[in-house]
Motif scaffolding. Structure first.
Motif, short mmCIF file in Angstrom:
data_model
loop_
_atom_site.label_atom_id
_atom_site.label_comp_id
_atom_site.label_asym_id
_atom_site.label_seq_id
_atom_site.Cartn_x
_atom_site.Cartn_y
_atom_site.Cartn_z
N VAL A 84 0.84 -1.20 0.00
CA VAL A 84 0.00 0.00 0.00
C VAL A 84 0.88 1.25 0.00
N VAL A 116 2.48 1.85 -3.42
CA VAL A 116 1.52 2.40 -4.39
C VAL A 116 1.23 3.86 -4.07
N LYS A 144 1.13 -2.92 -8.46
CA LYS A 144 2.05 -2.15 -7.64
C LYS A 144 3.29 -1.78 -8.45
N PHE A 180 2.68 0.88 -10.92
CA PHE A 180 2.67 2.19 -10.29
C PHE A 180 4.08 2.70 -10.05
N VAL A 181 4.86 1.78 -9.45
CA VAL A 181 6.23 2.17 -9.08
C VAL A 181 6.99 2.62 -10.32
N VAL A 217 -6.58 0.43 -6.14
CA VAL A 217 -5.57 -0.63 -6.05
C VAL A 217 -5.16 -0.85 -4.60
N MET A 218 -4.98 0.25 -3.86
CA MET A 218 -4.59 0.13 -2.46
C MET A 218 -5.65 -0.62 -1.66
N ILE A 238 -5.33 -4.30 -2.48
CA ILE A 238 -4.18 -4.89 -1.79
C ILE A 238 -4.50 -5.10 -0.32
#
Lengths: 639, 455
Positions: free
Chosen positions: A612, A615, B117, B120-121, B133-134, B137
């Motif tokens: 989390v 992201v 993830k 995103f990174v 997305v968070m 997860i």
């Protein structure tokens, strides 16, 4: 009446092993520095064992030295006996330990402080610490006021120190010094959570009252290997130590009198260290053990006081005498100083950043036992880091943060500020996951470039380092290029070392890789070997032998550093991040990790919390948000 | 550098095709270890981005399935890393086997939401999806935590814990021995250490070997009964279920949809689905049933292909036999009570396992059970062995075993104990990942629990 006594860049409270390194580093980096001590004659005192180094601690001393600290040089200069521990157990765990002339060590350190430009030494008890617009105002008991832009607390066991011996207890610092009774209030006013830890020390007895015929002699190791990369002259062993063992009778005496121990009687509330248990602790916790070792160590060349390692106690003096006299060799021992336990205030290191600056109190740093550790070497390591960072901050330079893969120092600090400690923390080799890389032989390679960049490594040390590196490269090349023919002489050596003989020509490099062989054994056939610094030979051999392991640890380090370089903004409000569990939010808000890597080591922060965070960080970067951390990323290394 | 992760990226629902995705530095290299292109002149590693190759995925046991491998080169992929997408037929069994092969070749199972993830990174996704997305997860993390908690109750955890304790004690002994050279810590002799390591190797080897079979016992086998109309599928299902569940009539095409039930065959659990008869049909409703049955068959872990033993094989039978034989399957020749007219040899050539039963009379169930045991590996299962629960646990156990092997090897080669200790730490670390602890702390705690050390 209060009066203004001086203005400094950096003020250090306490002149023990942490305070010394902090003050020297700050002054050497060009900050005007003042160091306060309650007693000028106790600078760099060793109120417990008269020795420096030991497993993992020896690594710390080497690392302090490689960064440009003082402890290694001081230990070498005042050495009584030295041994390399753990020979035969592998290069990762080789550790130096030296018996030290403690009075001479203290004088050496005092003189070193006295002769360092830009450093003032003041005997005074600091009783007040307040924030001002420019930094800090310090007040001494005698009403002198000082100002400083950064302050380092290195108060050891002095803060509200209280000594316990049986039923007797009184306010005191270590070794008969005054305690610092007032400063704690100022610290609590600043919002620092304090707690009580406890440690202890054994009795000192008169040498002539010991019957050495009943003990085993333990000699030093020749040649003496110095702590410092800069000590070039040969050091000599000057004394012997002795070993004896407690007896069945010792156990009986202690068990019979346990109720008179302040610890078991419930008077001491401080949390004791697992790492230096008292003899009563050992007997209670390991009741099955028949005997415990006692090391008899001289405290100096011009004293007959002998330190009894292994017999730390807080039992009443009459019980101490009774059990002491049950130990073979100590039947008639005359006690000069009794054993005692000491309780003191220290902080919860989770309040600190990896720079050792308080997260919530900019410009205030903690080091040494005040941060919850145990041991001179642990203290010195933190003092050095706190001193460097305080100075760098005053100078407006980026901080120095040593990560876990760089050093035991980095590992120590990461453990403290990320996981905290529930009892006084001692360094151990098993605390480092990268211990095949963090060896004592290569501390210079790991840290001297950092010390140079910061400005603590002078030209002489730097040139010596560069020369060794050059020699190392040349020697590696020679070993790679030299092919030995399968001669009878070679094969005789190989067979006698229980390794397979050579059928064709074989590279020296490949021979040295074999665990059964070393430089010494190959000497007769390695005829072109140049004269090299033993340090270089050691590094080359270890690197070849453990190449596979080292390479793997290196790749683990690279993976770790990727996360370490993902910095979390300083002012992150974790309660606002969707998807974080409550426990994780609380822990993250408290510890305020510097990076994703540090966050991942916090207990109670799960892998999904880390996902989390990553992201969240990613989305934030998309947003064009700036990194909130000052002073660049990474650990300041230039590799 | 980011490690290669792999996961089944299509939903675990009936589908014509399914996909296993690999992402990370070296994804192409790992994929090339489990993918063989049909054209011998081509190779995955030389394939440029946005290019597909046709061929087969395979593992140590042989070919798994036909496959289309699609290569993406960093940064031009969903995650921004090198990505390979292996698209196979949709069966869950095939996809799991493919995923397993990828993991054995060096990938690690992806964490929930890890592809996203990484995307995103690497700056490959826009902001709008971040919160969603968070949430995903976090939800997956909560579920995983729950599962992990449940797993702690199990025999598996106890067995792993046993291995872990042994290894931690050994590491603590090594640590005390080096960190407290002054205290009389008994030296752990290489021979004794080796014995501990060999025991751990044995235990871990057992756990891994029983992994697949174990899951079968615990979760049940996703089984589908197929066959052309009126060969006795529903009668077989009812016989297995012990009560009338499907509508059994003699009018062909009675079962138009999929009927599911969980039944026990001896100690094996079958999650059983009875399907519509397989034939070309003009009835629209029935044809939907037929299509579903095909799809269901493709993702089943076990196919029971039923044939009418009293009749000759027709075209529908043969088409079905060919389709079913590619799956883990058993040919069930029914109506033995009426008499055998079927071409048995044809069936036996296609199927590894053939049994003859009479569903009507309830005969031949024992042989069927034995065949199921053999196909699913339960026959080889030592039932006293605890079983690994998920791919993640399997991965941890596997990495633990690798480290244990490495430690044994280091001992044999005469390396010093500090090097051996690092491998043991690795082994401990791999198992501790399941509970989120850290090896260095576990070892230090153990030192003070077990040894009287310190001045």
């Amino acid at each position: 009446m209060k009066f203004f006594a001086g203005e400094y860049d950096v003020a250090v409270i306490g002149a023990g092993h942490a305070g010394i390194e902090a003050a020297l580093a700050a002054a050497r980096l060009g900050c005007s520095t003042v160091i306060f001590t309650i007693n000028l004659d106790s600078i760099g005192n060793m109120p417990c064992n008269p020795s420096v180094g030991g497993t993992a601690k020896g690594h710390l001393v080497r690392e302090i030295d490689a960064l440009g600290g003082e402890m290694g040089l001081a230990a070498d200069a005042n050495l009584l006996q030295s041994r390399m521990l753990n020979r035969g157990k592998g290069p990762a765990v080789h550790s130096l330990r030296a018996q030290i002339d403690r009075r001479e060590y203290s004088r050496y350190m005092k003189y070193r402080l006295e002769t360092t430009p830009g450093l003032d030494i003041v005997q005074a008890e600091v009783v007040g610490l307040d924030r001002t617009k420019q930094g800090w105002r310090l007040l001494t008991l005698l009403e002198a006021e000082y100002s400083a832009r950064a302050v380092i607390i290195a108060s050891g066991t002095y803060l509200k120190g209280r000594i316990f011996v049986g039923d007797v207890s009184y306010d005191s610092g270590p070794d008969g010094m005054f305690a610092a009774r007032t400063l704690s209030q100022s610290l609590e006013r600043l919002g620092i959570a304090l707690r009580r830890f406890k440690t202890g020390t054994p009795a000192r007895v008169l040498r002539s009252s010991i019957d050495f015929t009943k003990t085993e002699k333990q000699e030093g190791e020749d040649p003496v290997i110095p702590f410092s990369f800069e000590t070039k002259h040969r050091l000599k062993n000057r004394v012997d130590c002795h070993i004896t063992w407690t007896s069945e009778k010792t156990k009986e005496v202690i068990q019979k009198n346990l109720h008179r121990s302040p610890l078991y009687g419930g008077k001491i509330h401080g949390i004791g260290t697992r790492y230096c248990p008292s003899i009563e602790d050992k007997i209670v916790r390991f009741a099955d053990k028949e005997r415990h070792p006692v090391f008899i160590e001289p405290c100096g060349l011009r004293t007959e006081e002998m330190y009894l390692q292994g017999l730390s106690s807080s039992l009443p003096v009459d019980v101490q005498l009774e059990f002491l006299h049950t130990v073979p060799g100590l039947e008639n021992a005359k006690v000069m100083r009794s054993a005692y336990a000491i309780e003191y205030d220290c902080c919860d290191p989770l309040q600190l950043a990896p720079t050792l600056e308080f997260l919530e109190i900019p410009g205030l740093y903690g080091a040494g036992q005040f941060n919850g550790t145990s041991g001179y070497e642990e203290a010195a390591a933190q003092g050095l880091v706190a001193g460097i960072n305080a100075a760098l901050k005053v100078l407006g330079r980026p901080p120095m943060i040593l990560d876990r893969a760089s050093s035991y120092i980095g590992t120590l600090i990461d453990d403290l500020v990320t996981k905290g400690c529930t009892d006084p923390y001692r360094m151990m080799t098993s605390r480092s996951e990268y211990r095949l890389i963090l060896r004592q032989d290569n501390a210079d390679e790991r840290l001297t470039p950092i010390g140079r960049e910061i400005g603590l490594v002078d030209d002489r040390r730097w040139e010596g380092f560069c020369k060794r590196q050059q020699e190392k490269r040349a020697e590696r090349a020679r070993l790679r290029q030299t092919v030995l023919p399968p001669s009878k002489q070679l094969n005789d050596i190989l067979v006698s070392c229980e390794t397979s003989p050579a059928k064709t020509g074989v590279r020296l490099e490949d021979l040295l890789r074999r665990p059964q062989l070393d430089y010494k054994k190959l000497e007769p056939v390695d005829t072109d070997r140049p004269e090299l610094d033993p340090l270089v030979l050691e590094q080359v051999e270890v690197e070849l032998k453990y190449e596979g392991y080292i390479r793997r640890q290196q790749s683990a380090i690279e993976e770790m550093r990727r996360l370490e370089n993902k910095l979390l903004p300083e002012q992150t409000d974790y309660s606002k991040i969707t998807g974080l569990r409550k426990e994780a939010q609380e822990k993250l808000s408290k510890i305020r990790p510097r990076s994703i890597g540090q966050a991942s080591r916090i207990s109670g922060v799960s892998p999904s919390d880390i996902s989390v965070l990553i992201v969240w960080l990613g989305s934030r970067k998309d947003d064009g948000a700036e990194d909130g951390r000052k002073g660049g990323d990474g650990d300041g290394r230039d590799d | 550098m980011s490690r290669v992760i792999a996961a089944i990226s299509t939903a675990p629902a009936p589908a014509g095709i399914g996909m296993v995705r690999l992402s990370g530095d070296g994804a192409v290299e790992i994929a090339s270890k489990i993918f063989r292109p049909r054209s011998k002149t081509r190779s995955l590693e030389k394939t440029p981005g946005y290019t597909a190759l046709y061929g087969w995925v395979y593992d140590a046991d042989g070919d798994i399935d036909e496959c289309v491998a699609l290569v993406f080169r960093a940064p031009h992929s969903y995650t921004g890393e090198d990505v390979v997408e292996l698209t196979c037929h949709g069966g869950l069994y095939l996809l799991q086997r493919t995923l397993r092969a990828a993991i054995d070749a060096g990938a690690r199972p992806a964490e929930p939401g890890e592809f996203t993830k990484r995307a995103f990174v690497n700056g490959n996704l826009d902001l709008t999806g971040a919160e969603a997305v968070m949430d995903i997860i976090a939800a997956n993390g909560r579920m995983a935590a729950k599962t992990a908690l449940a797993a702690r109750e199990g025999a598996l955890y106890r067995k792993m814990r046993g291995v872990l304790d042994e290894l931690t004690t050994a590491a603590a002994n090594l640590s005390a021995f080096v960190d407290y050279p002054d205290d009389d810590i008994p030296e752990l002799q290489p021979a004794a250490l080796k014995e501990i390591l060999q025991n751990a190797r044995l235990a871990l080897g057992g756990l891994l070997k029983n992994y697949d079979a174990g899951r079968v016992v615990r979760e049940g086998i996703d089984t589908v009964i197929v066959g052309r109309p009126n060969v006795g599928k529903s009668t077989l299902m009812n016989l297995l279920a012990g009560y009338e569940r499907s509508i059994v009539t003699s009018v062909a095409g009675t079962t138009r949809d999929i009927v599911e039930d969980t039944i026990r065959l001896g100690d094996i659990v079958l999650r059983l689905a009875d399907t519509a008869g397989q034939r070309e049909t003009s009835d629209e409703v029935e044809s939907i049933g037929v299509r579903r049955a095909r799809e269901r068959m493709e993702r089943a872990e076990l196919v029971l292909a039923v044939f009418d033993g009293a009749e000759q094989l027709n075209d529908d039978d043969m088409a079905l036999a060919k389709a079913a034989a590619g799956q883990p399957s058993i040919a069930v020749i029914n109506k033995a009570d009426i008499g055998i007219n079927i071409n048995e040899e044809y069936i036996q050539n296609l199927f590894k396992h053939t049994v003859i039963i009479s569903a009507q009379k309830g005969e031949g169930l024992e042989q069927l059970e034995q065949a199921v045991r053999e196909v699913t590996g339960v026959a080889a299962l030592n039932e006293s062995e605890p079983l690994l629960a998920t791919e993640r646990q399997r991965d941890c156990a596997k990495r633990c075993l690798e480290c244990v092997n490495e430690a044994i090897e280091a001992l044999d080669m005469g390396y010093t104990l500090d090097a051996v200790g690092v491998s043991i730490d690795g082994a401990i670390g791999a198992l501790l990942e399941l509970t989120g602890e850290r090896a260095t702390e576990a070892v230090v705690d153990k030192v003070f629990e077990r040894f009287c050390v310190g001045k």
